[in-house]
Design a protein around this motif. Structure first.
Motif, PDB file in Angstrom:
ATOM      1  N   TRP A   1      -2.183 -16.220  -9.496  1.00 16.40           N
ATOM      2  CA  TRP A   1      -2.104 -15.614 -10.831  1.00 16.40           C
ATOM      3  C   TRP A   1      -0.686 -15.075 -10.999  1.00 16.40           C
ATOM      4  O   TRP A   1      -0.242 -14.226 -10.237  1.00 16.40           O
ATOM      5  CB  TRP A   1      -3.138 -14.492 -10.948  1.00 16.40           C
TER       6      TRP A   1
ATOM      7  N   LYS B   1      -0.770 -12.424  -6.351  1.00 20.09           N
ATOM      8  CA  LYS B   1      -1.518 -12.837  -5.164  1.00 20.09           C
ATOM      9  C   LYS B   1      -1.666 -11.689  -4.163  1.00 20.09           C
ATOM     10  O   LYS B   1      -2.708 -11.550  -3.513  1.00 20.09           O
ATOM     11  CB  LYS B   1      -0.820 -14.029  -4.492  1.00 20.09           C
TER      12      LYS B   1
ATOM     13  N   GLU C   1      -4.546  -9.674  -5.146  1.00 25.55           N
ATOM     14  CA  GLU C   1      -5.800 -10.357  -4.893  1.00 25.55           C
ATOM     15  C   GLU C   1      -6.150 -10.346  -3.406  1.00 25.55           C
ATOM     16  O   GLU C   1      -7.312 -10.200  -3.032  1.00 25.55           O
ATOM     17  CB  GLU C   1      -5.713 -11.792  -5.412  1.00 25.55           C
TER      18      GLU C   1
ATOM     19  N   ARG D   1      -7.747  -3.672  -7.148  1.00 26.17           N
ATOM     20  CA  ARG D   1      -6.953  -3.884  -8.355  1.00 26.17           C
ATOM     21  C   ARG D   1      -6.621  -2.522  -8.960  1.00 26.17           C
ATOM     22  O   ARG D   1      -7.511  -1.694  -9.168  1.00 26.17           O
ATOM     23  CB  ARG D   1      -7.708  -4.748  -9.358  1.00 26.17           C
TER      24      ARG D   1
ATOM     25  N   GLN E   1     -12.075  -7.135  -8.429  1.00 25.43           N
ATOM     26  CA  GLN E   1     -10.876  -7.675  -9.067  1.00 25.43           C
ATOM     27  C   GLN E   1     -11.166  -8.541 -10.278  1.00 25.43           C
ATOM     28  O   GLN E   1     -10.239  -8.903 -11.015  1.00 25.43           O
ATOM     29  CB  GLN E   1     -10.080  -8.494  -8.045  1.00 25.43           C
TER      30      GLN E   1
END
Length: 414
Positions: free
Chosen positions: A211, A257, A260, A265, A371
Motif C-alpha cells: 500500500w 508496508k 502492515e 494502525r 488494520q
C-alpha cells in the motif's frame, strides 16, 4: 542435392520436347507444389502428432512449470518452425535465381519473426513460473524481462533489415552509433525505468501488494503491477493510477508496508478543551470520580498522596491539588488501555499539546490492532464518540467556534 533434383527435372521436361523457357517455368511450378505438399505434411506431423504427444506427457507430470509452458503454447509455436525450415531448405529445387532468393528470404524473415515470438512466449512463461515462487513477492522481475524482450526484438529487427538491404548486421549495429542521441531520446523513459527498477528491487522500496500513497500523482492504494516503464496502483476508490517507474525514485512517496507488518494502525487525533472550563477538583467531584471504575484506583492513590504531602493549615495555592483536565486525561488513558481494539504493546500516548486560540489540544496517539480500513475507522470513531460524550462529566467543555445558533441564544438572553 536439391539443385541436382531441380536440374534433372528440368532436363526431363526438355527431353520431352518442351522448350527450355517453358521447362524452367514448369519445373519451378512443380518444385513449388512439391515443397508446399512436404511443408504441409510436416506441419500436420508437428502440430497434430508431436504436439499432441508432448501435451499428453506434460499432463501426466507432477511439475507445474511444464503446464505453464503448455498454457503459453510454447510447443505449438515451436511446431511452426517445421514448414518454415522445409520451405527454406527446399528453395534450391527452383531453377530460377530471383524466385529462389525471394522464397528463401521470405522463409528466413518468417523464421526470425517466429523466433522472436517464441522468445517472447518463453519470457512470459518464465515470468509466470517465477510468480509461483515466494521470492516474486519481494523481487519483481517484470521490468528486467521487458528489457530482455526489447533486446531480442531489436536483434530480430536488425537481422531482417540486414537481409532486406543485403548488409552485415554488425555494420548496421556499428552505424547506429550515429543515432545514439536519437535513440536515447526515444528510449529515455525505458532507460530511466530500467535504472529505477534496479533501485526499487535492490533497495526493496516497493513490491506488488504494498500500500503506497503518492499525492503528487494522485495515487493512494495497492500496487498491482510493476513494469519497466510504469507502476500501476489500484486506489481505494477502485480507480487505477499509472506512475512512471522512475518517479518512485526521483520523488517521495509513502509505503505503508511497515505499518502492515507491525500489526497495528496508528490513531492520531486530538480534541480541543475550552481553557475556561479547567479548574481544581472540589471534594464533591473527587468523591464522584472515585465511583468511576476506571478511575477508582487512581483517585484513591492520588487522594492518599495529597493528604500525605499537604500539611494542615497551608493555604490552597501552596497545596497539591487535582484538576479536572488531569483527571480526564487519566480517564482517557485507562479507557484506551481497557479497550480490546487498542494495541498496548505499541506507542501509547495521551498528551497535551501547545495551548492555542482554539483551546488546549488533548491528543490521542495510539495504535489499533485491526488494520482493515473500515474496521479501523469504526474503532477510532467509537473511541471519540465515547470521549466527546464523557467530557461534560468532568465539567469540561470542548472548544468550538461560535455558530449562528450561539449568537441567537445570546441575543435572546440579552
Amino acid at each position: 542435392m536439391k539443385e541436382l533434383l531441380g536440374i534433372q527435372l528440368k532436363n526431363w521436361l526438355i527431353s520431352g520436347g518442351i522448350t527450355e523457357y517453358w521447362a524452367i517455368i514448369l519445373q519451378s511450378i512443380i518444385a513449388i507444389f512439391i515443397v508446399i505438399i512436404i511443408a504441409w505434411i510436416c506441419d500436420i506431423i508437428a502440430k497434430k502428432v508431436l504436439v499432441s504427444i508432448v501435451t499428453k506427457l506434460v499432463r501426466k507430470t507432477k511439475t507445474s512449470w511444464d503446464d505453464i509452458l503448455l498454457e503459453r503454447k510454447v510447443f505449438s509455436k515451436i511446431a511452426h518452425f517445421a514448414p518454415a525450415v522445409i520451405i527454406y531448405s527446399s528453395a534450391g529445387m527452383i531453377d530460377h535465381e530471383g524466385l529462389n532468393n525471394f522464397i528463401q528470404n521470405s522463409a528466413y524473415v518468417y523464421m526470425v519473426i517466429l523466433a522472436i515470438m517464441l522468445i517472447d512466449t518463453f519470457v512470459n512463461a518464465g515470468s509466470d513460473i517465477y510468480n509461483t515462487m515466494s521470492i516474486s513477492k519481494t523481487r519483481p522481475i517484470k521490468g528486467f524481462l521487458q528489457l530482455v524482450k526489447i533486446f531480442f526484438y531489436s536483434m530480430g529487427l536488425i537481422s531482417i533489415t540486414a537481409l532486406i538491404f543485403d548488409k552485415n548486421p554488425f555494420n548496421i549495429v556499428a552505424g547506429m552509433g550515429a543515432f545514439a542521441a536519437v535513440i536515447l531520446l526515444i528510449f529515455k523513459d525505458t532507460i530511466l525505468g530500467f535504472v529505477a527498477s534496479i533501485q526499487l528491487s535492490a533497495n526493496k522500496m516497493v513490491n506488488i501488494g504494498d500500500w503506497i500513497s503518492m499525492p503528487s500523482k494522485g495515487a493512494d492504494g495497492i500496487v498491482i503491477d510493476i513494469s519497466l516503464n510504469t507502476v500501476k496502483v489500484q486506489n481505494w476508490d477502485k480507480t487505477i493510477s499509472t506512475i512512471p517507474t522512475y518517479a518512485l525514485v526521483s520523488e517521495s512517496f509513502t509505503n505503508w508496508k511497515g505499518m502492515e507488518d507491525s500489526g497495528g494502525r496508528r490513531i492520531k487525533r486530538h480534541l480541543n478543551i475550552d481553557v475556561k472550563s479547567i479548574h481544581f477538583l472540589s471534594d464533591e467531584e473527587i468523591e464522584q470520580f472515585e465511583k468511576i471504575r476506571l478511575l477508582k484506583d487512581y483517585m484513591i492513590e492520588k487522594k492518599k498522596e495529597i493528604q500525605t504531602n499537604n500539611p494542615e493549615g497551608e493555604i490552597p495555592v501552596n497545596q497539591r491539588r487535582l484538576t479536572n483536565i488531569g483527571t480526564f486525561r487519566k480517564y482517557v488513558e485507562a479507557y484506551l488501555q481497557d479497550h480490546p481494539k487498542i494495541h498496548n504493546e505499541m506507542t501509547f500516548l495521551v498528551r497535551q499539546l501547545q495551548v492555542s486560540e482554539k483551546g488546549l489540544p488533548l491528543e490521542i496517539y495510539v495504535f489499533a490492532n485491526d488494520q482493515e480500513w473500515a474496521n479501523y475507522e469504526a474503532i477510532q470513531s467509537d473511541i471519540f464518540d465515547h470521549i466527546l460524550s464523557i467530557v461534560p462529566e468532568f465539567n469540561l467543555r470542548v472548544f468550538q467556534n461560535p455558530t449562528g445558533d450561539d449568537f441567537r441564544k445570546l441575543a435572546n438572553e440579552v
